[in-house]
Scaffold this active site. Structure first.
Site, PDB file in Angstrom:
ATOM      1  N   CYS A 151      42.972  32.717 -23.340  1.00 36.85           N
ATOM      2  CA  CYS A 151      43.371  31.277 -23.659  1.00 36.85           C
ATOM      3  C   CYS A 151      42.914  30.458 -22.659  1.00 36.85           C
ATOM      4  O   CYS A 151      43.546  30.464 -21.544  1.00 36.85           O
ATOM      5  CB  CYS A 151      44.852  31.378 -24.177  1.00 36.85           C
ATOM      6  SG  CYS A 151      45.751  29.906 -24.535  1.00 36.85           S
ATOM      7  N   CYS A 153      38.492  26.047 -26.147  1.00 35.98           N
ATOM      8  CA  CYS A 153      39.704  26.736 -26.650  1.00 35.98           C
ATOM      9  C   CYS A 153      39.049  28.069 -27.558  1.00 35.98           C
ATOM     10  O   CYS A 153      38.276  27.911 -28.565  1.00 35.98           O
ATOM     11  CB  CYS A 153      40.388  25.855 -27.951  1.00 35.98           C
ATOM     12  SG  CYS A 153      41.735  26.488 -28.676  1.00 35.98           S
TER      13      CYS A 153
HETATM   14  N1  DGL Z   1      43.497  29.847 -27.743  1.00 37.57           N
HETATM   15  C1  DGL Z   1      44.145  28.930 -27.106  1.00 37.57           C
HETATM   16  C2  DGL Z   1      43.167  28.182 -26.184  1.00 37.57           C
HETATM   17  O1  DGL Z   1      42.150  28.508 -25.775  1.00 37.57           O
HETATM   18  C3  DGL Z   1      44.790  27.815 -27.994  1.00 37.57           C
HETATM   19  C4  DGL Z   1      45.896  27.308 -27.381  1.00 37.57           C
HETATM   20  C5  DGL Z   1      46.991  26.710 -28.181  1.00 37.57           C
HETATM   21  O2  DGL Z   1      47.691  27.628 -28.660  1.00 37.57           O
HETATM   22  O3  DGL Z   1      47.097  25.446 -28.538  1.00 37.57           O
HETATM   23  O4  DGL Z   1      43.508  27.127 -25.481  1.00 37.57           O
END
Ligand code: DGL
Length: 259
Positions: free
Chosen positions: A73, A184
């Site tokens: 993430c 993301c």
């Molecule tokens: N997959 C997360 C990232 O790469 C998502 C973040 C979220 O939950 O807003 O930032």
């Protein structure tokens, strides 16, 4: 031989994009994936909240006796990886937006970055950008409001997504960007939708492949690769509402868990 699992976490299904890649390049490894979808999205939480959530996820992965933790993430990495490394003794690898490869690639000297609010506002993102930026390169940042929620839902309206993406991408296209950084892990799942909007000449840069290679190299270097030929397992746990099965492969064992 080290058959302890590789631990991965994200706020939801975004990090499955890394798991999909890793399980192919590491066919002997066992995996535990935590989708903290009870607390999704991380992108609009405070740094302190993200740190507490990341710490909680790491502790759970350590209970599973994981040998390495992958923070799949960008938001959790850019807001908590330094602090996590101070308190967790096993190796931790995170993912950050691919600013460096974009700077290397751009000819028009205009780069677009689509990421969550907290990734773009983090000190680490600011530092990476400033340490690598060449004076005449311009970086256009766009927060992907609502995208994570739509992707988590799985059954989103294609039209709504298209309109949202157009409103985020068109201003960057008009700035003559020649590469778009996907900052993301969730956005990997809407790459085809993004490609429908941006011209072919704009390259999409995400860091899933280089991060996966880095994880492989770290396991090799630390001599903790699993060389056993026993049948491996891939367990995906969620703590909120059921994860959208759209993203879950047949080999994955999906279950709910308190964490
Ligand atoms: N997959 C997360 C990232 O790469 C998502 C973040 C979220 O939950 O807003 O930032």
């Amino acid at each position: 031989m080290d058959d302890r699992p590789i631990g991965i976490f994200d706020s939801g299904i975004g990090g499955i994009s890394i798991l999909n890649n890793l399980k192919d390049i590491l066919p002997n490894e066992n995996f535990i994936y935590l989708a903290d979808n009870k607390n999704c999205p991380y992108g609009s939480k405070t740094k302190k909240e993200i740190l507490l959530l990341s710490d909680k996820n790491c502790k759970k992965l350590i209970e599973f006796k994981c040998k390495i933790i992958v923070v799949a993430c960008n938001t959790a990495t850019t807001n908590s990886i330094q602090e996590l490394r101070e308190i967790i003794s096993i190796p931790i690898i995170g993912i950050e937006p691919g600013i460096k490869p974009a700077i290397k690639y751009t000819k028009t000297k205009n780069i677009g970055v689509l990421a969550t609010e907290n990734t773009l506002n983090s000190k680490l993102f600011f530092k990476t950008t400033n340490d690598n930026k060449i004076h005449d390169i311009k970086i256009y940042e766009q927060i992907g409001y609502e995208l994570v929620n739509l992707i988590e839902e799985g059954s989103f309206s294609k039209n709504k997504l298209h309109q949202l993406l157009k409103s985020y991408l068109n201003p960057m296209i008009n700035k003559n960007i020649d590469c778009l950084v996907l900052g993301c892990t969730h956005y990997h799942f809407i790459k085809t939708r993004i490609k429908e909007i941006i011209p072919d000449k704009i390259k999409i840069i995400d860091t899933i492949t280089p991060v996966s290679k880095h994880i492989h190299n770290t396991l090799k270097l630390k001599k903790i690769l699993n060389r056993s030929k026993n049948k491996r397992y891939i367990k995906v746990f969620f703590n909120g509402e059921k994860l959208s099965e759209k993203y879950i492969q047949k080999e994955y064992i999906l279950d709910s868990l308190e964490f």
